[in-house]
Enzyme design. Sequence first.
Site, PDB file in Angstrom:
ATOM      1  N   SER A 146       0.860  -1.173  -0.040  1.00 30.80           N
ATOM      2  CA  SER A 146       0.031   0.131  -0.055  1.00 30.80           C
ATOM      3  C   SER A 146       0.715   1.146   0.085  1.00 30.80           C
ATOM      4  CB  SER A 146      -0.846   0.010   1.488  1.00 30.80           C
ATOM      5  OG  SER A 146      -1.497   1.022   1.338  1.00 30.80           O
TER       6      SER A 146
ATOM      7  N   TYR B 145      -2.694  -0.334  10.608  1.00 37.03           N
ATOM      8  CA  TYR B 145      -2.637  -0.710   9.084  1.00 37.03           C
ATOM      9  C   TYR B 145      -1.280  -0.225   8.451  1.00 37.03           C
ATOM     10  CZ  TYR B 145      -3.901  -0.886   4.075  1.00 37.03           C
ATOM     11  OH  TYR B 145      -4.198  -0.999   2.781  1.00 37.03           O
TER      12      TYR B 145
HETATM   13  N1  LIG Z   1      -8.555  -0.686  -1.812  1.00 36.31           N
HETATM   14  C1  LIG Z   1      -7.305   0.251  -1.706  1.00 36.31           C
HETATM   15  O1  LIG Z   1      -7.512   1.360  -1.594  1.00 36.31           O
HETATM   16  C2  LIG Z   1      -6.107  -0.345  -1.393  1.00 36.31           C
HETATM   17  C3  LIG Z   1      -4.861   0.406  -1.489  1.00 36.31           C
HETATM   18  C4  LIG Z   1      -3.648   0.018  -1.271  1.00 36.31           C
HETATM   19  C5  LIG Z   1      -3.650  -1.603  -0.937  1.00 36.31           C
HETATM   20  N2  LIG Z   1      -4.715  -2.210  -0.568  1.00 36.31           N
HETATM   21  C6  LIG Z   1      -4.433  -3.553  -0.307  1.00 36.31           C
HETATM   22  O2  LIG Z   1      -4.967  -4.391  -1.484  1.00 36.31           O
HETATM   23  C7  LIG Z   1      -5.377  -5.994  -0.847  1.00 36.31           C
HETATM   24  C8  LIG Z   1      -6.824  -5.973  -1.271  1.00 36.31           C
HETATM   25  O3  LIG Z   1      -7.742  -4.980  -1.137  1.00 36.31           O
HETATM   26  P1  LIG Z   1      -8.891  -4.472  -1.706  1.00 36.31           P
HETATM   27  O4  LIG Z   1      -8.904  -3.084  -1.880  1.00 36.31           O
HETATM   28  O5  LIG Z   1      -9.307  -5.510  -2.937  1.00 36.31           O
HETATM   29  O6  LIG Z   1      -9.968  -4.844  -0.417  1.00 36.31           O
HETATM   30  P2  LIG Z   1     -11.317  -5.950  -0.281  1.00 36.31           P
HETATM   31  O7  LIG Z   1     -12.112  -5.810  -1.532  1.00 36.31           O
HETATM   32  O8  LIG Z   1     -11.746  -5.586   0.940  1.00 36.31           O
HETATM   33  O9  LIG Z   1     -10.532  -7.301  -0.484  1.00 36.31           O
HETATM   34  C9  LIG Z   1      -9.643  -7.847   0.578  1.00 36.31           C
HETATM   35  C10 LIG Z   1      -9.647  -9.344   0.293  1.00 36.31           C
HETATM   36  O10 LIG Z   1      -8.783  -9.983   1.404  1.00 36.31           O
HETATM   37  C11 LIG Z   1      -9.309 -11.128   1.704  1.00 36.31           C
HETATM   38  N3  LIG Z   1      -8.903 -11.433   3.161  1.00 36.31           N
HETATM   39  C12 LIG Z   1      -9.244 -10.535   4.344  1.00 36.31           C
HETATM   40  N4  LIG Z   1      -8.720 -11.091   5.351  1.00 36.31           N
HETATM   41  C13 LIG Z   1      -8.204 -12.222   5.131  1.00 36.31           C
HETATM   42  C14 LIG Z   1      -8.003 -13.460   5.648  1.00 36.31           C
HETATM   43  N5  LIG Z   1      -7.670 -13.482   7.040  1.00 36.31           N
HETATM   44  N6  LIG Z   1      -7.494 -14.596   4.947  1.00 36.31           N
HETATM   45  C15 LIG Z   1      -7.814 -14.723   3.814  1.00 36.31           C
HETATM   46  N7  LIG Z   1      -8.401 -13.568   2.960  1.00 36.31           N
HETATM   47  C16 LIG Z   1      -8.494 -12.423   3.592  1.00 36.31           C
HETATM   48  C17 LIG Z   1     -10.842 -10.931   1.649  1.00 36.31           C
HETATM   49  O11 LIG Z   1     -11.390 -12.236   1.353  1.00 36.31           O
HETATM   50  P3  LIG Z   1     -12.426 -12.916   2.139  1.00 36.31           P
HETATM   51  O12 LIG Z   1     -13.308 -11.790   2.776  1.00 36.31           O
HETATM   52  O13 LIG Z   1     -13.364 -13.894   1.172  1.00 36.31           O
HETATM   53  O14 LIG Z   1     -11.831 -13.836   3.262  1.00 36.31           O
HETATM   54  C18 LIG Z   1     -11.129  -9.863   0.208  1.00 36.31           C
HETATM   55  O15 LIG Z   1     -11.190 -10.836  -1.151  1.00 36.31           O
HETATM   56  C19 LIG Z   1      -5.232  -5.528   0.759  1.00 36.31           C
HETATM   57  O16 LIG Z   1      -4.030  -6.144   1.111  1.00 36.31           O
HETATM   58  C20 LIG Z   1      -5.282  -4.071   0.760  1.00 36.31           C
HETATM   59  O17 LIG Z   1      -4.555  -3.506   2.204  1.00 36.31           O
HETATM   60  C21 LIG Z   1      -6.059  -1.611  -1.008  1.00 36.31           C
END
Ligand SMILES: NC(=O)c1ccc[n+]([C@@H]2O[C@H](COP(=O)([O-])OP(=O)(O)OC[C@H]3O[C@@H](n4cnc5c(N)ncnc54)[C@H](OP(=O)(O)O)[C@@H]3O)[C@@H](O)[C@H]2O)c1
Length: 250
Positions: free
Chosen positions: A128, A141
């Site tokens: 991130s 975070y």
């Molecule tokens: N959205 C942003 O602005 C942003 C920016 C920078 C980085 N990121 C990073 O990108 C990644 C994906 O985020 P996203 O934006 O796609 O968010 P999201 O839609 O909330 O997806 C997060 C994913 O992580 C999975 N997850 C969470 N806890 C878990 C666990 N204990 N075991 C296995 N799977 C788990 C969830 O799957 P289930 O619920 O099916 O388990 C979900 O598919 C994250 O690491 C986040 O920190 C996001």
Amino acid sequence: MKELALVTGGGGGIGAAICRALAPEYRLLVAGRNAARLQAVAEEVGATPLELDVTDSRRSQKVAAEHDIRCLIAGAGFGRSGPVGAADAIASLRSHLETNFIGAVRLVELLVPRWKESGGGRVVFIASSAALDGYPYVSAYAASKHALLGYARSAAKELARHRIAIQILCPHYVDTPMTAASVARICETTGRTEAEARASLAQKNPGGRLITPREVAEATLELLRSPRTGVVLELVGGDSIEREPGLSLD
Ligand SMILES: NC(=O)c1ccc[n+]([C@@H]2O[C@H](COP(=O)([O-])OP(=O)(O)OC[C@H]3O[C@@H](n4cnc5c(N)ncnc54)[C@H](OP(=O)(O)O)[C@@H]3O)[C@@H](O)[C@H]2O)c1
């Protein structure tokens, strides 16, 4: 035969977009906790769904032992805001570290011994912008993502001679359910409309707009194809910025 890639957090948001981008080039294991969402993505892209909570060490060991995984895209993660000094601050730190940091690197630790013997492997950590900088109300975070970056920098240097590549993607706000949750929180606490709240987050991105999950997926593919390791790529909502060039795998 195509190589096998494991995408954690593959059931939605960034992870699902990564599965779509990788499907033509890799056999895919799409992993997460929500079986219905995993099934939907798996059917769409022709992947194998895999229930895996990354905080479950036994299940992680079983997955690593049972599949010949050559690429790991560590996307599973979550973020919850809260002030420094909150009553639950230590619990929040622990749970962010357990999922976002340990959950991702445990899989690397489990896969590396086999990769050393078999000629290499590839990892992309979805970190991130909070791995590169700090922001108010997200100290837990940001700590978990800084930890991921520190681990990745060291592991990349250590493992280059084994042809194991460790890459780090650092996106700012991406248009996913995680950002939708932040928008909902802003609406609740400030009384802004959804459009206003989304615009305020888009403005915080250096490029002035939200990043699409597809852009993150394309950057992931680019990093998987790279002849280098330890590359730190920042996604800003415009041209990406290579923060660290890494080193050659050869
Ligand atoms: N959205 C942003 O602005 C942003 C920016 C920078 C980085 N990121 C990073 O990108 C990644 C994906 O985020 P996203 O934006 O796609 O968010 P999201 O839609 O909330 O997806 C997060 C994913 O992580 C999975 N997850 C969470 N806890 C878990 C666990 N204990 N075991 C296995 N799977 C788990 C969830 O799957 P289930 O619920 O099916 O388990 C979900 O598919 C994250 O690491 C986040 O920190 C996001």
